[in-house]
Design a protein around this motif. Structure first.
Motif, short mmCIF file in Angstrom:
data_model
loop_
_atom_site.label_atom_id
_atom_site.label_comp_id
_atom_site.label_asym_id
_atom_site.label_seq_id
_atom_site.Cartn_x
_atom_site.Cartn_y
_atom_site.Cartn_z
N HIS A 36 2.45 3.73 7.26
CA HIS A 36 1.94 4.34 6.09
C HIS A 36 1.17 5.75 6.51
CE1 HIS A 36 1.86 -0.05 4.96
NE2 HIS A 36 2.44 0.44 4.22
N LEU A 37 0.66 5.91 7.83
CA LEU A 37 -0.11 7.24 7.95
C LEU A 37 1.06 8.14 8.02
CD1 LEU A 37 -2.29 8.93 9.31
CD2 LEU A 37 -1.66 7.93 11.54
N ARG A 38 2.23 8.00 8.57
CA ARG A 38 3.32 8.77 8.76
C ARG A 38 3.76 9.40 7.11
NH1 ARG A 38 8.87 6.88 10.36
NH2 ARG A 38 8.72 5.77 8.31
N GLU A 39 3.67 8.16 6.32
CA GLU A 39 4.04 8.75 4.83
C GLU A 39 2.80 9.55 4.30
OE1 GLU A 39 7.16 8.37 3.61
OE2 GLU A 39 7.30 8.06 5.83
N PHE A 40 1.62 9.26 4.69
CA PHE A 40 0.47 10.15 4.12
C PHE A 40 0.63 11.31 4.54
CE2 PHE A 40 -3.61 11.83 4.62
CZ PHE A 40 -4.14 11.60 3.70
N LEU A 41 0.86 11.63 5.97
CA LEU A 41 0.96 12.85 6.58
C LEU A 41 2.29 13.83 5.90
CD1 LEU A 41 -0.03 11.93 10.11
CD2 LEU A 41 -1.41 13.00 8.41
N ARG A 42 3.31 13.01 5.83
CA ARG A 42 4.59 13.75 5.14
C ARG A 42 4.28 14.09 3.90
NH1 ARG A 42 9.76 10.15 5.49
NH2 ARG A 42 9.25 10.57 7.64
N GLY A 43 3.54 13.41 3.09
CA GLY A 43 3.21 14.09 1.83
C GLY A 43 2.25 15.16 1.64
N LEU A 44 1.28 15.04 2.77
CA LEU A 44 0.38 15.96 2.89
C LEU A 44 1.04 17.63 3.41
CD1 LEU A 44 -2.56 17.18 3.17
CD2 LEU A 44 -2.55 16.11 5.38
N CYS A 45 1.76 17.15 4.44
CA CYS A 45 2.58 18.53 4.82
C CYS A 45 3.43 18.98 3.88
CB CYS A 45 3.26 17.92 6.22
SG CYS A 45 2.11 17.65 7.58
N PRO A 100 5.97 7.14 14.43
CA PRO A 100 5.28 6.04 14.89
C PRO A 100 6.24 4.93 15.27
CG PRO A 100 5.39 6.11 12.49
CD PRO A 100 5.76 7.63 13.19
N GLU A 101 7.61 4.93 15.04
CA GLU A 101 8.69 4.10 15.42
C GLU A 101 8.81 4.31 17.12
OE1 GLU A 101 10.67 7.49 13.56
OE2 GLU A 101 9.26 6.29 12.98
N GLU A 102 8.52 5.24 17.49
CA GLU A 102 8.65 5.53 18.98
C GLU A 102 7.42 5.14 19.80
OE1 GLU A 102 9.44 9.71 19.21
OE2 GLU A 102 11.38 9.56 18.11
N PRO A 140 0.92 -1.08 -0.09
CA PRO A 140 0.00 -0.10 -0.11
C PRO A 140 0.89 1.37 -0.26
CG PRO A 140 -0.80 -1.61 1.65
CD PRO A 140 0.39 -2.11 1.07
N HIS A 141 2.10 1.24 0.28
CA HIS A 141 2.91 2.62 0.60
C HIS A 141 2.75 3.49 -0.62
CE1 HIS A 141 6.62 4.55 1.91
NE2 HIS A 141 6.51 5.09 0.56
N HIS A 142 2.91 3.12 -1.82
CA HIS A 142 2.84 4.30 -2.84
C HIS A 142 1.49 4.81 -2.82
CE1 HIS A 142 6.18 1.86 -4.83
NE2 HIS A 142 6.68 2.49 -4.36
N LEU A 143 0.47 3.97 -2.92
CA LEU A 143 -0.85 4.52 -2.90
C LEU A 143 -1.24 5.41 -1.73
CD1 LEU A 143 -3.59 4.87 -4.27
CD2 LEU A 143 -4.27 2.75 -3.28
N VAL A 144 -1.03 5.00 -0.89
CA VAL A 144 -1.15 5.87 0.47
C VAL A 144 -0.51 7.11 0.46
CG1 VAL A 144 -1.14 6.03 2.98
CG2 VAL A 144 -1.84 3.95 1.90
#
Length: 194
Positions: free
Chosen positions: A135-144, A119-121, A63-67
Motif C-alpha cells: 500500500h505504501l508503494r501505491e501511495f508513493l507511486r500516485g504521489l510521484c 517492497p516485494e524484494e 485499503p488499497h483505493h483510499l491509500v
C-alpha cells in the motif's frame, strides 16, 4: 504562501486535501483509516507542512483505493503548490531511524515521475491497521506520478511493517521539506524548465 487545495471524487473514493508548504504548521486528517491518518500526521509534522485531509473510501473492499488515491491527490496538490519551481531547492534527502529500522528517502522535484521502491524484494512483515508495504508503494507511486517527482525510498535496516512505513513517511516528509525550500532566484535547472 505556496498552497493548494484539490478535491477528487471517483466511484471508490472522495478526497479533499489542502497542502501548504510555508505554514502555518498544522494538520487535520480524517480518512476513515486510522493507520493512514497516523502516517499523514507524521508526514505533516516532520515536513512542517499545513495538511488538511478529509477522505472517504470503499474500506469494506480493502485499503488499497483510499491509500493510492490519497497519494494521487497529495501529488496533485504538491505540483500546484510548487508552481513553476522558480526559487526551489529541488533536491532533498533524509535518513530516519525508528528503533531497529532505518529508511532513506532521496528525491528530485524534476517534473519527471519515477519511483524506486520495491517492497516485494524486501522482507517486510505485517499489516498495521490493514496497511502493508505494498500500500505504501501505491501511495508513493500516485504521489510521484502526479507531482512529477523522482523518489528513491530505501530500507537500510528493519522489517517490521509499522516501523518501516512510519520511518518511510517521516523520511519522505523531511526530504520534501528540504526540496521545497526557496533558496535561489532562478529555476533550478539548466533547461530553464522543470
Amino acid at each position: 504562501m505556496r498552497s493548494a487545495t484539490v478535491e477528487r471524487a471517483t466511484a471508490e473514493t472522495w478526497i479533499r486535501l489542502t497542502l501548504g508548504l510555508d505554514g502555518p504548521v498544522e494538520g487535520q486528517v480524517a480518512t476513515g483509516l486510522p493507520f493512514l491518518d497516523h502516517m499523514l500526521h507524521a508526514f505533516q509534522r516532520h515536513g512542517r507542512f499545513r495538511l488538511v485531509v478529509e477522505a472517504k473510501g470503499d474500506l469494506e473492499v480493502e485499503p488499497h483505493h483510499l491509500v493510492e488515491d490519497t497519494g494521487i491527490v497529495l501529488g496533485q496538490a504538491l505540483k500546484q503548490a510548487i508552481g513553476d519551481g522558480r526559487g526551489l531547492e529541488r533536491y532533498g534527502e533524509a535518513t530516519v531511524p525508528m528503533d531497529e529500522t532505518l529508511v532513506q528517502a532521496v528525491l528530485d522535484l524534476s517534473g519527471r515521475p519515477h519511483l524506486a521502491f520495491a517492497p516485494e524484494e524486501l522482507a517486510i512483515d505485517g499489516a498495521p491497521g490493514g496497511v502493508t508495504a505494498y500500500h505504501l508503494r501505491e501511495f508513493l507511486r500516485g504521489l510521484c506520478n502526479h507531482a512529477g517527482m523522482t523518489l528513491h525510498l530505501r530500507l537500510l535496516a528493519g522489517r517490521e511493517a509499522h516501523h518501516v512505513l512510519e520511518a518511510g513517511f517521516k523520511a519522505l516528509a523531511r526530504a520534501l521539506h528540504a526540496a521545497t525550500r526557496l533558496t535561489r532566484d532562478d529555476l533550478p535547472s539548466t533547461k530553464e524548465s522543470l
